[in-house]
Scaffold this motif. Structure first.
Motif, PDB file in Angstrom:
ATOM      1  N   ILE A   6       0.845  -1.199   0.000  1.00 48.13           N
ATOM      2  CA  ILE A   6       0.000   0.000   0.000  1.00 48.13           C
ATOM      3  C   ILE A   6       0.879   1.248   0.000  1.00 48.13           C
ATOM      4  O   ILE A   6       0.669   2.169  -0.802  1.00 48.13           O
ATOM      5  N   ASN A   7       1.866   1.276   0.895  1.00 49.25           N
ATOM      6  CA  ASN A   7       2.776   2.426   0.953  1.00 49.25           C
ATOM      7  C   ASN A   7       3.482   2.650  -0.377  1.00 49.25           C
ATOM      8  O   ASN A   7       3.625   3.787  -0.827  1.00 49.25           O
ATOM      9  N   ASN A   8       3.921   1.582  -1.011  1.00 46.63           N
ATOM     10  CA  ASN A   8       4.584   1.702  -2.308  1.00 46.63           C
ATOM     11  C   ASN A   8       3.633   2.217  -3.386  1.00 46.63           C
ATOM     12  O   ASN A   8       4.021   3.024  -4.231  1.00 46.63           O
ATOM     13  N   SER A   9       2.398   1.762  -3.336  1.00 53.98           N
ATOM     14  CA  SER A   9       1.445   2.162  -4.373  1.00 53.98           C
ATOM     15  C   SER A   9       1.019   3.621  -4.243  1.00 53.98           C
ATOM     16  O   SER A   9       0.627   4.240  -5.228  1.00 53.98           O
ATOM     17  N   ILE A  10       1.110   4.187  -3.046  1.00 58.99           N
ATOM     18  CA  ILE A  10       0.712   5.587  -2.860  1.00 58.99           C
ATOM     19  C   ILE A  10       1.904   6.529  -2.731  1.00 58.99           C
ATOM     20  O   ILE A  10       1.734   7.726  -2.535  1.00 58.99           O
ATOM     21  N   GLU A  15       4.198  11.841  -1.825  1.00 61.10           N
ATOM     22  CA  GLU A  15       5.280  12.803  -2.039  1.00 61.10           C
ATOM     23  C   GLU A  15       4.742  14.127  -2.575  1.00 61.10           C
ATOM     24  O   GLU A  15       5.176  15.196  -2.149  1.00 61.10           O
ATOM     25  N   LYS A  16       3.797  14.060  -3.508  1.00 58.73           N
ATOM     26  CA  LYS A  16       3.192  15.280  -4.044  1.00 58.73           C
ATOM     27  C   LYS A  16       2.501  16.080  -2.949  1.00 58.73           C
ATOM     28  O   LYS A  16       2.616  17.302  -2.897  1.00 58.73           O
ATOM     29  N   HIS A  20       3.674  19.854  -1.469  1.00 55.52           N
ATOM     30  CA  HIS A  20       2.736  20.797  -2.087  1.00 55.52           C
ATOM     31  C   HIS A  20       3.140  22.241  -1.781  1.00 55.52           C
ATOM     32  O   HIS A  20       3.603  22.556  -0.691  1.00 55.52           O
ATOM     33  N   SER A  21       2.953  23.118  -2.745  1.00 51.68           N
ATOM     34  CA  SER A  21       3.343  24.525  -2.603  1.00 51.68           C
ATOM     35  C   SER A  21       2.530  25.267  -1.540  1.00 51.68           C
ATOM     36  O   SER A  21       2.960  26.317  -1.053  1.00 51.68           O
TER      37      SER A  21
END
Length: 135
Positions: A6-10, A15-16, A20-21
């Motif tokens: 799950i962690n790998n798939s998300i 990270e985005k 985020h700005s």
């Protein structure tokens, strides 16, 4: 599916979000107040979505009937329990929404817009309330 999968798939989505700005745009208390006044609607919306999941994936009516997936029902009900009945710093049970409202008020930000929105929901449909809230 394991937690690692799950962690790998998300990972890329996470990270985005973490980069985020928006985080760099909140520079002072006034920025935080403005953000919180709008973000509280997202907190309320999350609670509404969660209740919709509970309504559709568990049994919340009488007569009670067994649901088709007890694992899903358990997960949803566990989230509802945590979101609706947390404990504040004084040991008082409150929803996460109420905790968020308390936090907003603690830095002298009014909650008039969300309060009016929720008050209107008592008398109008969600669609009428949203339409009358747009300025």
């Amino acid at each position: 599916m394991t937690i690692e999968k799950i962690n790998n798939s998300i990972f890329s989505h996470r990270e985005k979000l973490l980069n985020h700005s928006l985080y760099s745009k909140i520079k002072d208390i006034e920025d935080l107040r403005n953000f919180a006044k709008m973000h509280v609607f997202a907190v309320w919306d999350f609670m509404s979505l969660l209740k919709s999941l509970q309504k559709n994936l568990t049994c919340v009516k009488t007569p009670w009937l067994p649901n088709e997936n007890s694992q899903t029902a358990y997960l949803i009900n566990e989230i509802v329990l945590a979101e609706e009945t947390d404990i504040d710093q004084s040991g008082i049970r409150k929803s996460h929404y109420e905790l968020y409202i308390d936090a907003i008020k603690s830095f002298n930000t009014n909650t008039n817009e969300i309060s009016l929105f929720l008050e209107n929901l008592k008398y109008k449909s969600i669609f009428e309330t949203i339409k009358s809230s747009i300025y």
